[in-house]
Design a protein around this motif. Sequence first.
Motif, PDB file in Angstrom:
ATOM      1  N   ALA A 233       0.885  -1.245   0.223  1.00 49.84           N
ATOM      2  CA  ALA A 233      -0.336   0.065  -0.104  1.00 49.84           C
ATOM      3  C   ALA A 233       0.613   1.238  -0.334  1.00 49.84           C
ATOM      4  O   ALA A 233       1.152   2.336  -0.962  1.00 49.84           O
ATOM      5  CB  ALA A 233      -0.591  -0.088   1.573  1.00 49.84           C
ATOM      6  N   ARG A 234       1.929   0.920   0.932  1.00 46.58           N
ATOM      7  CA  ARG A 234       2.312   2.332   1.090  1.00 46.58           C
ATOM      8  C   ARG A 234       3.627   2.607  -0.041  1.00 46.58           C
ATOM      9  O   ARG A 234       3.721   3.429  -0.833  1.00 46.58           O
ATOM     10  CB  ARG A 234       3.545   2.118   1.825  1.00 46.58           C
ATOM     11  CG  ARG A 234       2.980   2.737   3.280  1.00 46.58           C
ATOM     12  CD  ARG A 234       4.215   2.462   4.352  1.00 46.58           C
ATOM     13  NE  ARG A 234       3.590   2.383   5.846  1.00 46.58           N
ATOM     14  CZ  ARG A 234       3.505   1.787   6.156  1.00 46.58           C
ATOM     15  NH1 ARG A 234       3.953  -0.037   6.703  1.00 46.58           N
ATOM     16  NH2 ARG A 234       3.469   1.293   8.028  1.00 46.58           N
ATOM     17  N   ALA A 237       1.383   4.309  -2.656  1.00 45.12           N
ATOM     18  CA  ALA A 237       0.953   5.365  -2.962  1.00 45.12           C
ATOM     19  C   ALA A 237       1.635   6.058  -3.178  1.00 45.12           C
ATOM     20  O   ALA A 237       1.530   8.360  -3.446  1.00 45.12           O
ATOM     21  CB  ALA A 237       1.076   6.016  -0.983  1.00 45.12           C
ATOM     22  N   GLN A 238       2.823   5.909  -3.642  1.00 45.81           N
ATOM     23  CA  GLN A 238       3.540   7.250  -4.418  1.00 45.81           C
ATOM     24  C   GLN A 238       3.277   7.398  -5.887  1.00 45.81           C
ATOM     25  O   GLN A 238       3.888   8.442  -6.655  1.00 45.81           O
ATOM     26  CB  GLN A 238       4.453   6.598  -4.599  1.00 45.81           C
ATOM     27  CG  GLN A 238       6.112   6.020  -2.839  1.00 45.81           C
ATOM     28  CD  GLN A 238       6.068   7.202  -1.680  1.00 45.81           C
ATOM     29  OE1 GLN A 238       6.549   8.473  -2.464  1.00 45.81           O
ATOM     30  NE2 GLN A 238       5.337   6.792  -1.005  1.00 45.81           N
ATOM     31  N   GLU A 240       0.114   8.183  -9.148  1.00 46.15           N
ATOM     32  CA  GLU A 240      -1.115   8.957  -8.976  1.00 46.15           C
ATOM     33  C   GLU A 240      -2.559   7.939  -9.446  1.00 46.15           C
ATOM     34  O   GLU A 240      -3.206   8.195  -9.864  1.00 46.15           O
ATOM     35  CB  GLU A 240      -0.758   9.858  -9.934  1.00 46.15           C
ATOM     36  CG  GLU A 240      -0.205  10.647  -9.092  1.00 46.15           C
ATOM     37  CD  GLU A 240      -1.061  11.713  -7.899  1.00 46.15           C
ATOM     38  OE1 GLU A 240      -1.634  12.147  -8.546  1.00 46.15           O
ATOM     39  OE2 GLU A 240      -0.294  11.558  -6.822  1.00 46.15           O
ATOM     40  N   ILE A 260      -2.943   4.628   2.077  1.00 44.93           N
ATOM     41  CA  ILE A 260      -2.463   5.359   0.793  1.00 44.93           C
ATOM     42  C   ILE A 260      -2.427   6.383   0.772  1.00 44.93           C
ATOM     43  O   ILE A 260      -1.643   7.856   0.493  1.00 44.93           O
ATOM     44  CB  ILE A 260      -3.094   4.762  -0.120  1.00 44.93           C
ATOM     45  CG1 ILE A 260      -3.098   2.851   0.105  1.00 44.93           C
ATOM     46  CG2 ILE A 260      -3.141   5.052  -1.498  1.00 44.93           C
ATOM     47  CD1 ILE A 260      -4.031   2.378  -0.871  1.00 44.93           C
ATOM     48  N   HIS A 261      -3.665   7.464   1.364  1.00 46.17           N
ATOM     49  CA  HIS A 261      -3.658   8.493   1.601  1.00 46.17           C
ATOM     50  C   HIS A 261      -2.543   9.384   2.082  1.00 46.17           C
ATOM     51  O   HIS A 261      -1.561  10.371   1.677  1.00 46.17           O
ATOM     52  CB  HIS A 261      -4.506   9.478   2.298  1.00 46.17           C
ATOM     53  CG  HIS A 261      -5.177  11.284   1.840  1.00 46.17           C
ATOM     54  ND1 HIS A 261      -5.054  11.835   0.827  1.00 46.17           N
ATOM     55  CD2 HIS A 261      -5.389  11.312   3.369  1.00 46.17           C
ATOM     56  CE1 HIS A 261      -5.373  12.910   1.220  1.00 46.17           C
ATOM     57  NE2 HIS A 261      -5.402  13.313   2.600  1.00 46.17           N
ATOM     58  N   GLY A 264       0.336   9.461   0.762  1.00 43.43           N
ATOM     59  CA  GLY A 264       0.498   9.831  -0.807  1.00 43.43           C
ATOM     60  C   GLY A 264       0.260  11.407  -0.813  1.00 43.43           C
ATOM     61  O   GLY A 264       1.462  11.696  -0.820  1.00 43.43           O
ATOM     62  N   ARG A 265      -0.127  11.681  -1.334  1.00 42.19           N
ATOM     63  CA  ARG A 265      -0.188  12.921  -2.502  1.00 42.19           C
ATOM     64  C   ARG A 265      -1.178  13.989  -0.838  1.00 42.19           C
ATOM     65  O   ARG A 265      -0.762  14.885  -1.040  1.00 42.19           O
ATOM     66  CB  ARG A 265      -0.788  13.034  -3.440  1.00 42.19           C
ATOM     67  CG  ARG A 265      -2.693  12.744  -2.660  1.00 42.19           C
ATOM     68  CD  ARG A 265      -3.916  13.515  -3.526  1.00 42.19           C
ATOM     69  NE  ARG A 265      -3.093  13.541  -5.060  1.00 42.19           N
ATOM     70  CZ  ARG A 265      -3.812  13.877  -6.393  1.00 42.19           C
ATOM     71  NH1 ARG A 265      -4.684  14.781  -6.052  1.00 42.19           N
ATOM     72  NH2 ARG A 265      -3.226  14.678  -7.375  1.00 42.19           N
ATOM     73  N   THR A 312      -7.540  12.138  -1.792  1.00 42.10           N
ATOM     74  CA  THR A 312      -8.225  11.775  -2.453  1.00 42.10           C
ATOM     75  C   THR A 312      -9.434  11.637  -2.617  1.00 42.10           C
ATOM     76  O   THR A 312      -9.726  11.790  -0.937  1.00 42.10           O
ATOM     77  CB  THR A 312      -7.210  10.937  -1.677  1.00 42.10           C
ATOM     78  OG1 THR A 312      -5.995  11.085  -1.551  1.00 42.10           O
ATOM     79  CG2 THR A 312      -7.944   9.001  -1.916  1.00 42.10           C
ATOM     80  N   ARG A 352      -7.393  11.616  -6.618  1.00 47.55           N
ATOM     81  CA  ARG A 352      -6.525   9.953  -6.424  1.00 47.55           C
ATOM     82  C   ARG A 352      -7.538   9.240  -5.610  1.00 47.55           C
ATOM     83  O   ARG A 352      -8.349   9.366  -5.113  1.00 47.55           O
ATOM     84  CB  ARG A 352      -5.398  10.274  -5.870  1.00 47.55           C
ATOM     85  CG  ARG A 352      -5.161   9.135  -5.063  1.00 47.55           C
ATOM     86  CD  ARG A 352      -4.247   8.337  -6.072  1.00 47.55           C
ATOM     87  NE  ARG A 352      -3.964   6.791  -6.575  1.00 47.55           N
ATOM     88  CZ  ARG A 352      -2.721   6.466  -4.663  1.00 47.55           C
ATOM     89  NH1 ARG A 352      -1.769   7.079  -4.922  1.00 47.55           N
ATOM     90  NH2 ARG A 352      -2.442   5.190  -4.928  1.00 47.55           N
ATOM     91  N   VAL A 354      -9.094   5.731  -5.081  1.00 46.32           N
ATOM     92  CA  VAL A 354      -9.277   4.358  -4.284  1.00 46.32           C
ATOM     93  C   VAL A 354     -10.713   3.940  -4.215  1.00 46.32           C
ATOM     94  O   VAL A 354     -11.692   4.984  -3.421  1.00 46.32           O
ATOM     95  CB  VAL A 354      -8.819   5.189  -2.838  1.00 46.32           C
ATOM     96  CG1 VAL A 354      -8.165   3.533  -2.270  1.00 46.32           C
ATOM     97  CG2 VAL A 354      -7.415   5.346  -3.179  1.00 46.32           C
TER      98      VAL A 354
END
Length: 541
Positions: A233-234, A237-238, A240, A260-261, A264-265, A312, A352, A354
């Motif tokens: 998951a990590r 997350a990097q 898009e 993930i959020h 991530g972004r 997200t 993003r 999910v």
Amino acid sequence: MDSLRHLVELRHRGELLRTLVLRDRPLDLGSAPSCDVVIPDAELRPRAALLEPGALHVSLRRVRSDGRLSSARVLSTRPVSLGFGYQLRLRVAEAEPQCLDDACTDSVPVPELRSQSLVLWIGKGPERVRRRVGARPISVGSAEDNDLVLRDRAVSRHHCRFEPLAGGCLVRDLESRNGTWLAGLRVGVARVPVGSRLRLGRTEVCLEAETIEPAAERMVARSSVMIGTLAEARRFAQLEWPVLIHGETGSGKEGLARLIHAAGRGGPLVVANAGGLPDQLLESELFGHERGAFTGAERVHKGFFERASGGTLFLDEVGELSLRSQAQLLRVLETWHVCRVGGETEIPVDVRLVCATHRDLRALVEAGSFRMDLYYRIARLVLEVPPLRTRSKDVVALAEHFLEQLRPELGPRRLGRDVVPLLLHHGWPGNVRELRNVICVAATRCSDGVVDADALLPLLSRAPGQDATELGYTHVAEIVASYDGNVSAAARALGIPRSTLRGRLRLAAELAIDASDGRPRGPGLARAEDAPGDQRMTRPA
């Protein structure tokens, strides 16, 4: 003490030149005209040092020959050499003196920022890079000695520097060739608000607030399968790209989406349940509506996509969408524009996506109840969440985690030794959500701060899908083995008659595999030594 200021004396060969007032942002010292404090000496470097104010001290960072900053040194009342006869010395005054130099040179006035953790997003699309703004300045440029290297020919070797503030971030252009641009203006030194987009050469940089995952929502994992899922998951997350999370109800799909959020972004996180709304209302909630679009639409309403723009959107139970709603969602994912109900203008969104579901979408595609083109849009990255019954190592860790969460309300609680086998061998059809509910209720019923079998068993027997009298043969044998083969003690813990337990153990032994002749052999208990009396189960001949 509200008027307390850090004052720094700038001296040359012992003679006082200026007294600098440090407020809430760093000051740049050097011979370059763009410095906050300009020292007209050709022998001095264009940028010689950076003064950083703290709550109780002032730090000095020297600028090395390669343009990078040295480690911080705390200033004191003893003079510190700056080079070529210049010295800096700290002086603290309770009242700000009159006629002092105030080197505040913000190019663009913006509101003060609240204290928060910040990240820089560089570039667009799948190659977007994330860099956290920590406690030290970050130098940006095309040279390899920068903290953040940009592969852009329009970016200077040492283009700009991002300097953390107590309430935000400061960007300082280092006399770059093509400039640092904010809100359409070329800036020298500027405070940057969260959500701002800067342009360095041809590269876009966005400053966002980092979402710190609350302790209450951290994913707890001890099993190797779940640790691997979190690591995947990590990694996702990097990127898009859209992510599809598949798993049983209550297994932790929303927790993974939040992870993930957070990794991530950044930006806003909007959670929407696609299965909990009728089609007529779902369209309005997803895409928004204009005033007067239908009866009761008294004002403009932004939908989930608009509210999640820059962040997200977690769309839960995506498998419950009707074919009409699927077609509307597909249109948004193809164009990344939404049109509100009753509106005519398409609004661009940067989201993003999910998605999560407990249903087999491939089977739904084959059955014709889920669009194949939508499936391949949302399932570019797929995460499988294992059910709790397959990761027994996580059960006790999660139970202890939930008890720790209850500490502020109920006081300290711990698991008794007699409940661990019950937790490990329960089927948990409701997964983590069921475990949380059971532990919370059991914690209110326990005495002396210990969650024992008396508090837990009634809750397990009420759990849908499996109770204490319906445990599998293997599970029953393992529970008895955990009580050292004492059938009576195991029967009391399970809340079933001893005769029922013995009958189930006989069936377990008959289904066992014997290594010598290939016949079944019972797990654990079938090889236990016989014990006197009917307190222990003997292996049948």
